[in-house]
Design a protein around this motif. Structure first.
Motif, mmCIF file in Angstrom:
data_model
loop_
_atom_site.group_PDB
_atom_site.id
_atom_site.type_symbol
_atom_site.label_atom_id
_atom_site.label_comp_id
_atom_site.label_asym_id
_atom_site.label_seq_id
_atom_site.Cartn_x
_atom_site.Cartn_y
_atom_site.Cartn_z
ATOM 1 N N LYS A 76 -0.401 9.540 3.738
ATOM 2 C CA LYS A 76 -1.055 8.365 3.167
ATOM 3 C C LYS A 76 -1.098 7.189 4.138
ATOM 4 C CE LYS A 76 0.006 9.181 -1.764
ATOM 5 N NZ LYS A 76 0.728 10.437 -1.668
ATOM 6 N N LYS A 77 -2.119 6.370 3.959
ATOM 7 C CA LYS A 77 -2.178 5.082 4.664
ATOM 8 C C LYS A 77 -1.211 4.132 3.965
ATOM 9 C CE LYS A 77 -6.204 3.352 5.830
ATOM 10 N NZ LYS A 77 -6.109 3.206 7.303
ATOM 11 N N VAL A 135 -0.035 0.523 2.993
ATOM 12 C CA VAL A 135 -0.681 -0.782 2.835
ATOM 13 C C VAL A 135 0.370 -1.806 2.418
ATOM 14 C CG1 VAL A 135 -2.504 -2.070 1.673
ATOM 15 C CG2 VAL A 135 -2.809 0.380 2.143
ATOM 16 N N ARG A 191 3.359 5.239 11.100
ATOM 17 C CA ARG A 191 1.974 5.302 11.556
ATOM 18 C C ARG A 191 1.018 4.951 10.423
ATOM 19 N NH1 ARG A 191 2.060 10.997 15.014
ATOM 20 N NH2 ARG A 191 3.662 10.351 16.542
ATOM 21 N N ASP A 192 -0.187 4.582 10.799
ATOM 22 C CA ASP A 192 -1.260 4.272 9.850
ATOM 23 C C ASP A 192 -0.816 3.217 8.831
ATOM 24 O OD1 ASP A 192 -3.785 4.408 8.873
ATOM 25 O OD2 ASP A 192 -3.538 6.306 7.807
ATOM 26 N N VAL A 247 -1.440 -0.734 7.501
ATOM 27 C CA VAL A 247 -2.368 -1.852 7.507
ATOM 28 C C VAL A 247 -1.788 -2.964 6.623
ATOM 29 C CG1 VAL A 247 -3.715 -0.896 5.579
ATOM 30 C CG2 VAL A 247 -4.750 -2.593 7.095
ATOM 31 N N ILE A 274 -9.168 0.129 2.954
ATOM 32 C CA ILE A 274 -8.191 1.094 2.457
ATOM 33 C C ILE A 274 -8.907 2.061 1.533
ATOM 34 C CG2 ILE A 274 -6.297 -0.567 2.643
ATOM 35 C CD1 ILE A 274 -6.392 -0.902 -0.376
ATOM 36 N N SER A 306 -3.884 6.009 -0.313
ATOM 37 C CA SER A 306 -3.023 4.991 0.277
ATOM 38 C C SER A 306 -1.796 4.823 -0.598
ATOM 39 C CB SER A 306 -3.769 3.642 0.371
ATOM 40 O OG SER A 306 -4.931 3.737 1.152
#
Length: 538
Positions: free
Chosen positions: A196-197, A199, A221-222, A224, A300, A304
């Motif tokens: 998953k991203k 956030v 990683r990843d 935002v 996104i 996420s």
């Protein structure tokens, strides 16, 4: 007994040994199976102690309902009640479910709880298990309810305030323990969300900065980050600097008065307030509009996980009352604590409620506190305050903000409400907890990501600048007047324009300034509007 499970709320169902089980969150299947088998095999003589021994094995954020038959079931929520369960009881039936409005609709006799109505108007939420209706209740954090033939037996398997020995280690030693445990929590989160991203809603404060810097330190990683609110607000400026230092992408969502007025009129907002309604608090909406915009702009996506800082400032001691701890009379100190609770949490309208109403709230709060906690020693009596805020404001209102992410169908984590954090902070002495002394020391001492010693924390200032200058001009007219006069003028006439994230624009400015009552903040208006729409008038 009637079970009402709303399927669009992320709940799942399964069968274990032919027993129907409903659940939400992350559940260890082996622990769940052991509990079901124990309930099934020892249904008639299973003791509370035996049930507790299984419940304490569950970790993280979850809710479970086990339906052994129509007359026998067990409902359980996690240690912070991140996913609530509700019960409605009449003379003939008992209803159990995951969405309060569905349960109340089934009841022919909807008796309003006027004490809860007062609490809601004063704070924006109800006290303890209560909701706005006398026959509708919710489980407390760390609690289960055993239901047999319409009789309810509440089982507390975890208390926010436990009788653990207070740490006696030095600040330096405890800081090392805290740092190691904090990183282990984030290692677990990174491992569980590999695909998953990540956030992070990032502000200029301690808690979200901790999340971002710990993720950086652990080479996540990843990731935002995003901020929102008025253009050029102080939190966004600091958040941008932090993100740049950590080399994380950062996005800003401008939420000015005009845009917020449109957001509040949107169908999405109406749908969310219906979805998140607990009949026990106003809907928590802090990140809602910003995340919706980030999804629309494809910054996104649904794959996420949101990791917010709720509620590090509370659990680490940031809300503790600074009362005179030299007072040796326990009754006097408890009175000071209750006065602090009233002024901090039950004064949405600052010049409106009567002394009798405050006395009633104090009685309701006192009734909700376990007797064992009221008998606690003087050196730990601050835990009375902690318990009251946790059971009420935190679990009934702030933690329910996770419904924002559920509504938008995005996964979430609550690292600062992790089971290990609950256990650790329960044992930290007042002196290291007050004003977040240990927490701040640990963060600056470790300086993860090099964002703690040079970048300011909570460096508040009003934006845009013209509002700041205009406010200062008005303030000149109050130089020789009572300080409270300026405070009231500022709240009524200027706060509408100085909110970092505007919540007042749901209402007309003309209505705000015509009102004789002085609102502490926009929540007062939103809570009152919520009650009016339900025809619940005090």
């Amino acid at each position: 007994m009637v079970l009402l499970i709303e399927k669009d709320r992320g709940w799942k169902s399964t069968k274990i040994k032919n027993i129907k089980v409903y659940f939400s969150g992350k559940i260890d299947p082996k622990i769940l199976e052991d509990l079901v088998i124990k309930l099934k095999n020892k249904s008639s003589n299973l003791t509370t102690k035996q049930i507790k021994s299984d419940l304490i094995k569950f970790k993280g954020n979850f809710s479970i309902i086990i339906m052994l038959n129509k007359n026998y079931s067990l409902a359980v929520v996690d240690r912070v009640k991140s996913i609530p369960i509700f019960m409605a009881k009449t003379e003939k039936s008992l209803f159990l479910g995951n969405y309060a409005p569905s349960l109340i609709k089934t009841l022919a006799n909807k008796k309003i709880d006027h004490n809860s109505l007062l609490s809601f108007k004063m704070s924006g939420y109800c006290i303890g298990r209560n909701t706005l209706y006398k026959n509708l209740f919710q489980l407390l954090p760390g609690e289960a309810c055993l239901i047999r033939n319409k009789s309810l037996k509440y089982i507390s398997y975890h208390s926010f305030i436990k009788k653990d020995k207070i740490f006696t280690d030095s600040k330096e030693k405890l800081s090392k323990k805290l740092a190691k445990m904090t990183l282990s929590i984030f290692e677990e989160i990174i491992k569980n969300n590999k695909s998953k991203k990540i956030v992070v809603p990032l502000s200029g404060g301690y808690d979200s900065r901790l999340i971002a810097s710990a993720l950086y330190h652990l080479n996540a990683r990843d990731v935002v980050c995003f901020s929102y609110g008025k253009k050029n607000n102080f939190e966004a400026k600091v958040a941008r600097e932090i993100s740049s230092k950590l080399n994380f992408p950062w996005h800003f969502v401008e939420l000015n008065n005009k845009k917020q007025s449109q957001n509040f009129k949107s169908k999405m907002y109406k749908d969310y307030t219906i979805y998140s309604d607990t009949l026990g608090s106003w809907s928590y909406i802090q990140d809602l509009f910003a995340i919706k915009e980030l999804l629309e702009k494809k910054v996104i996506n649904k794959n996420s996980v949101i990791i917010n800082g709720n509620t590090g400032d509370f659990i680490t001691g940031g809300h503790l009352p600074g009362y005179d701890r030299k007072l040796k009379d326990k009754k006097s100190r408890l009175n000071l604590i209750f006065k602090y609770i009233s002024s901090k949490h039950f004064s949405l309208w600052e010049n409106y409620f009567s002394r009798n109403q405050y006395n009633l709230i104090n009685k309701l709060i006192l009734k909700s506190i376990p007797k064992s906690l009221l008998n606690i020693g003087l050196e730990e009596d601050y835990k009375v305050y902690e318990y009251v805020e946790f059971i009420n404001r935190q679990s009934n209102y702030v933690i329910q903000g996770q419904r924002q992410y559920d509504f938008l169908k995005i996964a979430w984590e609550l690292p600062l409400w992790h089971d290990n954090y609950l256990k650790f902070w329960n044992k930290v002495p007042f002196e290291l907890k007050y004003n977040q002394d240990l927490y701040k020391f640990m963060l600056t001492d470790n300086n993860w990501g090099d964002v703690w010693q040079k970048i300011p924390v909570n460096n508040y200032h009003i934006s845009p600048k013209y509002i700041k200058y205009l406010r200062n001009l008005f303030k000149l007219f109050f130089i020789f007047k009572n300080r409270n006069d300026w405070h009231n003028f500022d709240k009524k006439y200027i706060s509408y324009f100085t909110e970092l994230v505007p919540y007042y624009p749901y209402f007309n400015y003309s209505d705000i300034i015509k009102e004789k009552k002085i609102a502490r903040n926009a929540l007062a208006w939103h809570a009152e509007d919520y009650l009016k729409k339900k025809d619940l008038i005090l």
